[in-house]
Design a protein around this motif. Structure first.
Motif, PDB file in Angstrom:
ATOM      1  N   LEU A 209      27.251  36.593  43.123  1.00 33.61           N
ATOM      2  CA  LEU A 209      27.562  37.955  42.677  1.00 33.61           C
ATOM      3  C   LEU A 209      27.050  38.993  43.674  1.00 33.61           C
ATOM      4  N   ARG A 210      25.852  38.776  44.182  1.00 34.59           N
ATOM      5  CA  ARG A 210      25.277  39.741  45.123  1.00 34.59           C
ATOM      6  C   ARG A 210      26.079  39.765  46.425  1.00 34.59           C
ATOM      7  N   ARG A 211      26.405  38.582  46.940  1.00 27.13           N
ATOM      8  CA  ARG A 211      27.201  38.531  48.182  1.00 27.13           C
ATOM      9  C   ARG A 211      28.549  39.218  47.999  1.00 27.13           C
ATOM     10  N   THR A 212      29.187  38.952  46.866  1.00 31.19           N
ATOM     11  CA  THR A 212      30.499  39.547  46.612  1.00 31.19           C
ATOM     12  C   THR A 212      30.390  41.058  46.522  1.00 31.19           C
ATOM     13  N   ALA A 213      29.408  41.546  45.777  1.00 32.96           N
ATOM     14  CA  ALA A 213      29.246  42.991  45.600  1.00 32.96           C
ATOM     15  C   ALA A 213      28.845  43.692  46.896  1.00 32.96           C
ATOM     16  N   ASN A 214      28.167  42.972  47.788  1.00 36.30           N
ATOM     17  CA  ASN A 214      27.731  43.584  49.047  1.00 36.30           C
ATOM     18  C   ASN A 214      28.807  43.566  50.126  1.00 36.30           C
ATOM     19  N   ASP A 215      29.917  42.896  49.873  1.00 39.59           N
ATOM     20  CA  ASP A 215      31.011  42.850  50.865  1.00 39.59           C
ATOM     21  C   ASP A 215      31.675  44.225  50.919  1.00 39.59           C
ATOM     22  N   PRO A 216      31.653  44.899  52.062  1.00 42.10           N
ATOM     23  CA  PRO A 216      32.209  46.258  52.143  1.00 42.10           C
ATOM     24  C   PRO A 216      33.717  46.317  51.918  1.00 42.10           C
ATOM     25  N   ARG A 217      34.402  45.183  52.070  1.00 47.16           N
ATOM     26  CA  ARG A 217      35.861  45.187  51.867  1.00 47.16           C
ATOM     27  C   ARG A 217      36.230  45.191  50.392  1.00 47.16           C
ATOM     28  N   ILE A 218      35.289  44.814  49.533  1.00 43.64           N
ATOM     29  CA  ILE A 218      35.552  44.715  48.090  1.00 43.64           C
ATOM     30  C   ILE A 218      35.151  46.016  47.412  1.00 43.64           C
ATOM     31  N   SER A 219      36.048  46.537  46.558  1.00 44.59           N
ATOM     32  CA  SER A 219      35.772  47.814  45.893  1.00 44.59           C
ATOM     33  C   SER A 219      35.223  47.641  44.488  1.00 44.59           C
ATOM     34  N   ASP A 220      35.565  46.537  43.823  1.00 45.64           N
ATOM     35  CA  ASP A 220      35.219  46.404  42.410  1.00 45.64           C
ATOM     36  C   ASP A 220      35.151  44.926  42.046  1.00 45.64           C
ATOM     37  N   VAL A 221      34.164  44.573  41.206  1.00 46.11           N
ATOM     38  CA  VAL A 221      33.991  43.188  40.758  1.00 46.11           C
ATOM     39  C   VAL A 221      34.026  43.163  39.235  1.00 46.11           C
ATOM     40  N   THR A 222      34.914  42.344  38.685  1.00 45.83           N
ATOM     41  CA  THR A 222      34.940  42.065  37.249  1.00 45.83           C
ATOM     42  C   THR A 222      34.511  40.624  37.039  1.00 45.83           C
ATOM     43  N   ILE A 223      33.652  40.406  36.053  1.00 48.41           N
ATOM     44  CA  ILE A 223      33.212  39.054  35.697  1.00 48.41           C
ATOM     45  C   ILE A 223      33.770  38.730  34.324  1.00 48.41           C
ATOM     46  N   MET A 224      34.368  37.552  34.200  1.00 52.28           N
ATOM     47  CA  MET A 224      34.834  37.083  32.899  1.00 52.28           C
ATOM     48  C   MET A 224      34.213  35.709  32.651  1.00 52.28           C
ATOM     49  N   ALA A 225      33.502  35.570  31.536  1.00 47.35           N
ATOM     50  CA  ALA A 225      32.818  34.315  31.221  1.00 47.35           C
ATOM     51  C   ALA A 225      33.232  33.840  29.849  1.00 47.35           C
ATOM     52  N   HIS A 226      33.322  32.523  29.691  1.00 51.63           N
ATOM     53  CA  HIS A 226      33.721  31.930  28.418  1.00 51.63           C
ATOM     54  C   HIS A 226      32.599  31.062  27.872  1.00 51.63           C
ATOM     55  N   SER A 227      32.348  31.185  26.566  1.00 49.99           N
ATOM     56  CA  SER A 227      31.466  30.277  25.845  1.00 49.99           C
ATOM     57  C   SER A 227      30.080  30.210  26.484  1.00 49.99           C
ATOM     58  N   MET A 228      29.604  29.008  26.827  1.00 52.44           N
ATOM     59  CA  MET A 228      28.284  28.845  27.415  1.00 52.44           C
ATOM     60  C   MET A 228      28.187  29.498  28.792  1.00 52.44           C
ATOM     61  N   GLY A 229      29.319  29.718  29.439  1.00 55.97           N
ATOM     62  CA  GLY A 229      29.309  30.436  30.708  1.00 55.97           C
ATOM     63  C   GLY A 229      28.791  31.856  30.565  1.00 55.97           C
ATOM     64  N   SER A 230      28.853  32.399  29.349  1.00 55.08           N
ATOM     65  CA  SER A 230      28.311  33.738  29.112  1.00 55.08           C
ATOM     66  C   SER A 230      26.802  33.750  29.291  1.00 55.08           C
ATOM     67  N   TRP A 231      26.151  32.637  28.918  1.00 58.03           N
ATOM     68  CA  TRP A 231      24.701  32.561  29.069  1.00 58.03           C
ATOM     69  C   TRP A 231      24.301  32.683  30.538  1.00 58.03           C
ATOM     70  N   VAL A 232      24.887  31.863  31.405  1.00 55.22           N
ATOM     71  CA  VAL A 232      24.491  31.898  32.811  1.00 55.22           C
ATOM     72  C   VAL A 232      24.899  33.222  33.450  1.00 55.22           C
TER      73      VAL A 232
END
Length: 428
Positions: A209-232
Motif C-alpha cells: 500500500l505504501r509503495r503504491t501510494a508513493n508512486d507519483p504516477r498514481i493519483s488515487d488508491v481504492t482498497i476493496m477487501a472481502h471477509s477475512m481480508g478485511s482484517w488484514v
C-alpha cells in the motif's frame, strides 16, 4: 470519536448457543462449502489456454505472501512464503452473451474453452521491482486510479485471481487492478490457520500500500477487501497510521465487503487510524451464514459484516464516524451462504464500478426509492409506520450519514401520503 466506534451491547443480551448447536452449524457450513467451493473444478487452471473472439482480457498484477507450488498451473499454494512475490496474470473472460454477470465460469476440464469459460492467457513472473513499475506505467488508465483487492477466508490462489478478474470486468472499473493474496489453505477446517496467515501478511500488505501510494504516477488508491481480508486490510492501515502519523493521503476509499471483523476490535483499529481516515463503505447482510459461524467460534461477538445499521449502538456510531453502509440482507443471489452478494449481484458490481471504486458516495440519486434496487434511510422503520414496510421491500438498505436527512424527508413524505390514504379509506 472516543472509545469504540462499534462497541456492541447486543451480545450481552443474546444467549450463548449450545455446543451441540454450534457444532451442528459448523458441520452444515462445512458441507455447504464442500459442495459449492471446488466441486468439479480441474486443478491447474492457471496453465495458459488462450482466448477467443469476443472475449475480454483482464490484465492484473498479483502480489502474494504464499509459498510457490510445484504443481503445474497452481503457481502458489496455501503455505506461507518467505517474501512478497509478484506476477502479471492475464485472464480471458467469455463474451457476455455466453455468461451470467456476477459469476465465474470455471472450466469444466482443461484446456478451458475461452468462448464459454474463464481462461488464463498468460502468467509472467515479476521478480524485480523495476518490472512491477513497468507494469504500473503500462496499465494505468487516464484516471491514474488503482484498485487493490484483498480476498477472504477459504480461497485458493486461482480462486482469488479469477474472482477479481470477474469483479474488474463486470464492474467496468476504470482502474489498474492489483490483487493481494495471502496464504489460505482453502479449507473450512483451517479457519485459525487462515486468520494467523492474515497476521503474517499485514506487514507485506502495508508495504504494498505504501509503495503504491508513493508512486507519483498514481493519483488515487481504492482498497476493496472481502471477509477475512478485511482484517488484514484494516490492520495494515492501522499500522501505517501508527508508523507514518496517518494513512497515506492517496488512499481515499476503503470498501469492506462482508467483513469478518470483531466489531469491538474494529472500533479500536478505527481509533488508531487517527483523524485523517479514508472514506469507508461497508457491505453487510444479516443473513450471512459464514459470518454466523465466525461469530460463534469467536466468542459470540458480532461480526462487522452482519450488523444491523438501524440498531443502536451502531446507528449513532456509524453516523458519527461517517461510514456508509449498504445492507444487502434482502438481496437474493445464487450464493447459498449469502457471503458474496457484493460480487454476484449484477446491480452491485455495476454500482461498484460506477460509483464506489471511483471514490464517490452512493446517494439517493444512484439508488432510488421504489426501484428494483432500492434504498431506505437509516431509522425509517422506526419513524414512518406503514410506509416503512413499502420502502424496506426494496433489496438494498443504504445508510450514508451525509444523505440520511434527504432520505428521511422522502420517506416521511411517503409516510404522510400513505397515512392520509389510510385515513380516507377507513373514515378515521
Amino acid at each position: 470519536m472516543k472509545g469504540s466506534v462499534m462497541m456492541t451491547e447486543q451480545r450481552t443480551g443474546r444467549p450463548a448457543p449450545s455446543l451441540s448447536r454450534s457444532l451442528r452449524m459448523v458441520s452444515l457450513l462445512a458441507l455447504a462449502l464442500s459442495l459449492s467451493a471446488c466441486a468439479g473444478r480441474p486443478v491447474g487452471v492457471l496453465i495458459p489456454s488462450g482466448t477467443a473472439p469476443g472475449a475480454t482480457e483482464v490484465d492484473m498484477l498479483v502480489a502474494t505472501t504464499r509459498a510457490p507450488s510445484q504443481q503445474a498451473g497452481v503457481l502458489y499454494g496455501g503455505e506461507r512464503g518467505t517474501e512478497l512475490s509478484a506476477a502479471e496474470i492475464v485472464v480471458s473472460i467469455p463474451p457476455d452473451k455466453n455468461r451470467k454477470i456476477g459469476q465465474v465460469q470455471w472450466p469444466k476440464r482443461l484446456p478451458a474453452d475461452p468462448s464459454k469459460e474463464f481462461s488464463t492467457v498468460s502468467v509472467t513472473p515479476l521478480a524485480e521491482r523495476a518490472e512491477v513499475e513497468t507494469w504500473t506505467r503500462d496499465s494505468l488508465p487516464k484516471s491514474r486510479r488503482v484498485l487493490i483487492f484483498v480476498h477472504g477466508f477459504n480461497n485458493r490462489y486461482e480462486d482469488a485471481v479469477y474472482r477479481f478478474a470477474q469483479i474488474v470486468h463486470d464492474s467496468r472499473a476504470d482502474v489498474a487492478p492489483i490483487i493481494f493474496t495471502w496464504p489460505s489453505r482453502a479449507s473450512i477446517f483451517d479457519y485459525n490457520y487462515d486468520k494467523e496467515s492474515t497476521n503474517y501478511s499485514r506487514d507485506a500488505l502495508e508495504d504494498l500500500l505504501r509503495r503504491t501510494a508513493n508512486d507519483p504516477r498514481i493519483s488515487d488508491v481504492t482498497i476493496m477487501a472481502h471477509s477475512m481480508g478485511s482484517w488484514v486490510t484494516v490492520e495494515a492501515l492501522r499500522q501505517m497510521a501508527i508508523r507514518d502519523g496517518r494513512v497515506a493521503p492517496k488512499i481515499n476509499n476503503v470498501i469492506l465487503a462482508s467483513p469478518d471483523l470483531d466489531v469491538d476490535v474494529f472500533g479500536k483499529q478505527w481509533e488508531a487510524m487517527g483523524p485523517n481516515k479514508p472514506k469507508f463503505t461497508l457491505f453487510v447482510s444479516q443473513d450471512d451464514r459464514a459470518l454466523s459461524i465466525s461469530r460463534r467460534i469467536s466468542g459470540n461477538v458480532e461480526r462487522l459484516g452482519q450488523i444491523d445499521p438501524t440498531q443502536e449502538p451502531y446507528r449513532t456510531n456509524l453516523e458519527k464516524a461517517g461510514i456508509t453502509v449498504l445492507d444487502l440482507t434482502a438481496l437474493q443471489t445464487g450464493d447459498r451462504l449469502n457471503h458474496g452478494k457484493f460480487a454476484e449481484s449484477p446491480e452491485m458490481v455495476k454500482l461498484l464500478g460506477n460509483r464506489l471504486i471511483a471514490g464517490q458516495t452512493v446517494t439517493d440519486s444512484d439508488i432510488g426509492l421504489g426501484e428494483r434496487v432500492g434504498a431506505v434511510a437509516l431509522g425509517t422503520a422506526q419513524t414512518v409506520g406503514s410506509a416503512a414496510s413499502i420502502a424496506v421491500s426494496t433489496p438494498i438498505l443504504i445508510f450514508d450519514p451525509k444523505t440520511r436527512e434527504n432520505y428521511r424527508g422522502q420517506v416521511d413524505r411517503l409516510g404522510r401520503s400513505v397515512g392520509g390514504t389510510l385515513e380516507t379509506a377507513t373514515g378515521q
